[in-house]
Write an enzyme that holds these catalytic residues in place. Structure first.
Site, PDB file in Angstrom:
ATOM      1  N   GLY A   6      28.878  18.044  33.187  1.00 16.02           N
ATOM      2  CA  GLY A   6      29.357  18.807  31.994  1.00 16.02           C
ATOM      3  C   GLY A   6      30.734  18.347  31.687  1.00 16.02           C
ATOM      4  O   GLY A   6      31.025  17.936  30.534  1.00 16.02           O
ATOM      5  N   GLU A   7      31.504  17.974  32.562  1.00 18.98           N
ATOM      6  CA  GLU A   7      32.932  17.545  32.286  1.00 18.98           C
ATOM      7  C   GLU A   7      33.339  16.570  33.156  1.00 18.98           C
ATOM      8  O   GLU A   7      34.445  15.963  33.188  1.00 18.98           O
ATOM      9  CB  GLU A   7      34.004  18.622  32.758  1.00 18.98           C
ATOM     10  CG  GLU A   7      34.024  20.132  31.951  1.00 18.98           C
ATOM     11  CD  GLU A   7      34.829  21.063  32.331  1.00 18.98           C
ATOM     12  OE1 GLU A   7      35.507  20.991  33.499  1.00 18.98           O
ATOM     13  OE2 GLU A   7      35.011  22.066  31.727  1.00 18.98           O
ATOM     14  N   GLU A   8      32.345  15.793  33.849  1.00 18.49           N
ATOM     15  CA  GLU A   8      32.551  14.610  34.728  1.00 18.49           C
ATOM     16  C   GLU A   8      31.902  13.318  34.078  1.00 18.49           C
ATOM     17  O   GLU A   8      30.837  13.510  33.247  1.00 18.49           O
ATOM     18  CB  GLU A   8      31.934  15.041  35.989  1.00 18.49           C
ATOM     19  CG  GLU A   8      32.515  16.248  36.628  1.00 18.49           C
ATOM     20  CD  GLU A   8      32.049  16.238  38.003  1.00 18.49           C
ATOM     21  OE1 GLU A   8      30.586  15.848  38.256  1.00 18.49           O
ATOM     22  OE2 GLU A   8      32.642  17.219  38.988  1.00 18.49           O
TER      23      GLU A   8
END
Length: 100
Positions: A6-8
């Site tokens: 998701g945020e990586e």
């Protein structure tokens, strides 16, 4: 470069050691002040954060010379541990994993 979660994101840098990867990571995070697309220069609001009023970038770095003995999961685990080390040390920085 590819989204890993998701945020990586993951960036593969062939023929780059930890020192070189840290230099590249810092250039992504900070960049030259005249470059408008550096994360820090964009000043993207982060209203729900208890850490910073704008989006920051913490990075974990892991380096390996590929052999048949290492697993991809081990490399990812090293990078993940380095990422959490960067977050625990104050965020908005890059940390390279330590070799065992």
């Amino acid at each position: 470069m590819a989204r890993y979660g998701g945020e990586e994101f993951a960036i593969i840098l062939p023929n780059t050691d930890s020192e070189g990867a840290l230099i590249i990571a810092d250039s992504i995070r900070e960049a030259i002040p005249t470059e408008r697309f550096a994360i820090s220069n964009l000043a993207i609001p982060h209203r729900n954060s208890d850490v910073s009023s704008s989006v920051t970038l913490s990075m974990g770095i892991a380096c390996e010379i590929p052999t048949g003995e290492q697993s991809l999961e081990n490399l990812i685990s090293q990078a993940d541990k380095a990422l959490y080390s960067a977050k625990n040390q104050g965020r908005n920085q890059a940390v390279a994993s330590r070799k065992r």
